[in-house]
Design a protein around this motif. Structure first.
Motif, short mmCIF file in Angstrom:
data_model
loop_
_atom_site.label_atom_id
_atom_site.label_comp_id
_atom_site.label_asym_id
_atom_site.label_seq_id
_atom_site.Cartn_x
_atom_site.Cartn_y
_atom_site.Cartn_z
N MET A 125 0.86 -1.19 -0.11
CA MET A 125 -0.13 -0.02 -0.13
C MET A 125 0.83 1.19 -0.02
O MET A 125 0.71 2.21 -0.67
CB MET A 125 -0.99 -0.07 1.17
N SER A 126 1.93 1.22 0.78
CA SER A 126 2.63 2.33 0.98
C SER A 126 3.62 2.82 -0.36
O SER A 126 3.46 3.88 -0.91
CB SER A 126 4.02 2.06 2.05
N ILE A 127 3.82 1.71 -0.96
CA ILE A 127 4.83 1.77 -2.16
C ILE A 127 3.68 2.08 -3.41
O ILE A 127 4.01 2.91 -4.23
CB ILE A 127 5.66 0.42 -2.75
N ILE A 128 2.57 1.74 -3.36
CA ILE A 128 1.61 2.20 -4.68
C ILE A 128 1.05 3.73 -4.32
O ILE A 128 1.00 4.35 -5.22
CB ILE A 128 0.15 1.36 -4.50
N CYS A 129 0.79 4.03 -2.95
CA CYS A 129 0.53 5.42 -2.68
C CYS A 129 1.64 6.55 -3.07
O CYS A 129 1.22 7.58 -3.24
CB CYS A 129 -0.01 5.59 -1.27
N ALA A 130 2.88 5.88 -3.04
CA ALA A 130 4.04 7.00 -3.28
C ALA A 130 3.83 7.62 -4.33
O ALA A 130 3.93 9.02 -4.39
CB ALA A 130 5.20 6.08 -3.20
N PRO A 131 3.54 7.18 -5.86
CA PRO A 131 3.54 7.92 -6.86
C PRO A 131 2.32 8.50 -6.86
O PRO A 131 2.26 9.81 -7.70
CB PRO A 131 3.62 7.09 -8.16
N VAL A 132 1.30 8.17 -6.48
CA VAL A 132 -0.18 8.95 -6.40
C VAL A 132 0.04 10.28 -5.59
O VAL A 132 -0.53 11.25 -5.87
CB VAL A 132 -1.12 7.86 -5.77
N ALA A 133 0.88 9.93 -4.38
CA ALA A 133 1.02 11.29 -3.51
C ALA A 133 1.88 12.14 -4.12
O ALA A 133 1.60 13.42 -4.16
CB ALA A 133 1.63 10.80 -2.15
N TYR A 134 2.84 11.72 -5.12
CA TYR A 134 3.86 12.62 -5.70
C TYR A 134 3.03 13.45 -6.64
O TYR A 134 3.07 14.64 -6.57
CB TYR A 134 4.77 11.76 -6.44
N PHE A 135 2.34 12.94 -7.62
CA PHE A 135 1.70 13.71 -8.51
C PHE A 135 0.62 14.41 -7.95
O PHE A 135 0.30 15.51 -8.51
CB PHE A 135 1.05 12.83 -9.72
N THR A 136 -0.14 14.00 -6.93
CA THR A 136 -1.27 14.75 -6.27
C THR A 136 -0.51 16.12 -5.65
O THR A 136 -0.76 17.01 -5.80
CB THR A 136 -1.88 14.20 -5.35
N ALA A 137 0.61 15.79 -4.73
CA ALA A 137 1.26 16.96 -4.18
C ALA A 137 1.97 17.98 -5.09
O ALA A 137 2.12 19.14 -5.07
CB ALA A 137 2.26 16.40 -3.29
N SER A 138 2.44 17.45 -6.07
CA SER A 138 3.07 18.35 -7.38
C SER A 138 1.83 19.28 -7.90
O SER A 138 2.30 20.48 -8.19
CB SER A 138 3.45 17.55 -8.51
N LEU A 139 0.43 19.26 -7.54
CA LEU A 139 -0.52 20.14 -8.36
C LEU A 139 -0.47 21.28 -7.36
O LEU A 139 -0.96 22.27 -7.83
CB LEU A 139 -1.63 19.26 -8.28
N VAL A 140 -0.16 21.01 -6.07
CA VAL A 140 -0.75 22.06 -5.16
C VAL A 140 0.67 22.55 -4.18
O VAL A 140 0.69 23.58 -3.72
CB VAL A 140 -1.56 21.75 -3.98
N LEU A 141 1.50 21.70 -4.22
CA LEU A 141 2.87 21.87 -3.29
C LEU A 141 4.03 22.23 -4.00
O LEU A 141 4.36 21.55 -5.04
CB LEU A 141 3.07 20.87 -2.32
N PRO A 142 4.91 23.21 -3.68
CA PRO A 142 5.98 23.48 -4.62
C PRO A 142 7.31 22.65 -3.94
O PRO A 142 7.41 22.03 -2.95
CB PRO A 142 6.32 25.15 -4.20
N GLY A 143 8.34 23.07 -4.72
CA GLY A 143 9.77 22.45 -4.55
C GLY A 143 9.90 20.91 -4.13
O GLY A 143 9.48 19.99 -4.75
N ILE A 144 10.63 20.74 -2.98
CA ILE A 144 10.92 19.56 -2.42
C ILE A 144 9.87 18.99 -1.75
O ILE A 144 10.10 17.51 -1.72
CB ILE A 144 12.13 19.78 -1.49
N VAL A 145 8.68 19.25 -1.74
CA VAL A 145 7.95 18.53 -1.10
C VAL A 145 7.17 17.28 -1.53
O VAL A 145 7.17 16.28 -1.13
CB VAL A 145 6.48 19.59 -0.60
N PRO A 146 6.74 17.51 -2.77
CA PRO A 146 6.22 16.15 -3.42
C PRO A 146 7.52 14.93 -3.55
O PRO A 146 7.20 13.92 -3.27
CB PRO A 146 5.93 16.66 -5.00
N PRO A 147 8.56 15.24 -4.12
CA PRO A 147 9.75 14.13 -3.98
C PRO A 147 10.08 13.63 -2.67
O PRO A 147 10.21 12.38 -2.49
CB PRO A 147 10.97 14.68 -4.86
N ALA A 148 9.95 14.50 -1.69
CA ALA A 148 10.09 14.06 -0.16
C ALA A 148 9.04 13.22 0.30
O ALA A 148 9.44 12.00 0.88
CB ALA A 148 10.25 15.50 0.79
N ILE A 149 7.80 13.63 -0.06
CA ILE A 149 6.74 12.87 0.41
C ILE A 149 6.90 11.27 -0.49
O ILE A 149 6.58 10.25 0.45
CB ILE A 149 5.41 13.52 0.15
#
Length: 345
Positions: A215-239
């Motif tokens: 579940m964690s590994i599957i959620c990782a790319p979903v969280a990345y692309f979702t965070a990229s829409l609203v959060l800047p810089g280092i936050v998406p790749p860090a999540i």
């Protein structure tokens, strides 16, 4: 932890794909890098580094032992490849893109101190060495914090790194060295140390869960692309990186032949990471812009396989012997013989 060794190879391979994609982007004027997410391999390495250093370091051994182990792990191959870049820059400078040799550049590169190049990048001569400059900076901070606070080193080092990132928010446009050593990317080391504290204090975490790992590994790319829409810089790749590392910490692997092969590739991931830009770039320079897509695909696959083989050779012939030499136990000083009295005098 075999799962973390497998992740080390995966992270290095992500970066390989990213540079394959960036080469194709330049060569064929593509609008985007088809393997853009591969850049997150670096972020995975930083989170992993924060976890592993805080998990494995024994403050009781002292700062010098810690420093010796870090030097043995990082320095020999980096210095060897830096020397190779210097030789290429002297003999065939057209093979390199933006490398200009100066005495200052050479000294700073060997000392893991980056400098600002003509293209604006803050790097040493071996351009991917910028990540190692961060690693050595983190090692220095962690080692000094372990010297001061022992087992509390992770908390103290996290505070120091977050303080530096906070300074960057106050003065983001300082000189190159300031911008480098206060970069928000330092937060990823903090994430790794935080995961170590949670992992070490949780039996449930250490016992593992294949379901939570998946579940964690599957959620990782979903969280990345979702965070990229609203959060800047280092936050998406860090999540993304934190979730991937969490998944691998939950993942309890069976030591099959495939896993053992991937663990070996994880051992060689440092070599793969450092050498691949030059092997891939060589193939890119040989490719014609009129080459068919099928031929390009075959040549790049061959280049990747060749690069993995080279990295395994470097691991066996350079990394392991250098580490054995630098970490071999020091001979104990011989004590003078003492005659023991029988008590009959």
């Amino acid at each position: 932890m075999p799962s973390l060794q497998v992740l080390r190879f995966a992270a290095a391979f992500f970066v390989v794909l990213f540079h394959v994609g960036s080469g194709l982007q330049i060569q064929y004027q593509l609008t985007t890098n088809p393997f853009g997410l591969g850049a997150a391999g670096v972020d995975i390495f930083f989170v992993l580094s924060g976890f592993i250093i805080s998990y494995t370091t024994n403050p009781a051994r002292g700062f010098l032992d810690f420093a010796r182990r870090r030097v043995a792990r990082v320095v020999p191959l980096y210095w060897l490849l830096t020397l190779a870049v210097i030789i290429i820059a002297l003999a065939k400078p057209d093979l390199l893109n933006s490398t200009v040799l100066t005495q200052q550049a050479i000294i700073r590169s060997f000392l893991f101190v980056p400098y600002e190049k003509s293209n604006g990048a803050i790097q040493p001569l071996l351009f991917l060495g910028w990540t190692l400059c961060y690693e050595m900076f983190f090692y220095l901070i962690y080692g000094l914090c372990a010297l001061v606070s022992g087992r509390g080193a992770s908390w103290l080092a996290s505070g120091v790194l977050l303080f530096l990132v906070g300074l960057n928010s106050l003065w983001p446009d300082g000189p190159a060295e300031w911008r480098f050593y206060t970069s928000p990317i330092l937060v990823e080391f903090v994430l790794g140390m935080g995961l170590q504290e949670i992992f070490s204090g949780s039996d449930y975490f250490r016992n593992g869960s294949q379901l939570l790992a998946l579940m964690s590994i599957i959620c990782a790319p979903v969280a990345y692309f979702t965070a990229s829409l609203v959060l800047p810089g280092i936050v998406p790749p860090a999540i993304f990186s934190a979730l991937v590392v969490i998944g691998c910490l939950f993942w309890k692997v069976q030591k099959t032949r495939l896993i053992l092969a991937l663990v070996l590739l994880g051992d060689a991931s440092y070599s793969l990471y450092l050498v691949h830009p030059y092997t891939i770039q060589l193939v890119m320079k040989l490719l014609s812009k009129d080459a068919s897509l099928g031929l390009v695909f075959l040549l790049l696959c061959a280049a990747i396989i060749w690069t993995v083989a080279i990295s395994l050779a470097l691991y066996q012939l350079v990394e392991r012997p250098a580490q054995r030499f630098l970490l071999k136990p020091r001979p104990k000083a011989l004590l003078p013989a003492v005659e023991v009295s029988s008590g009959s005098d």
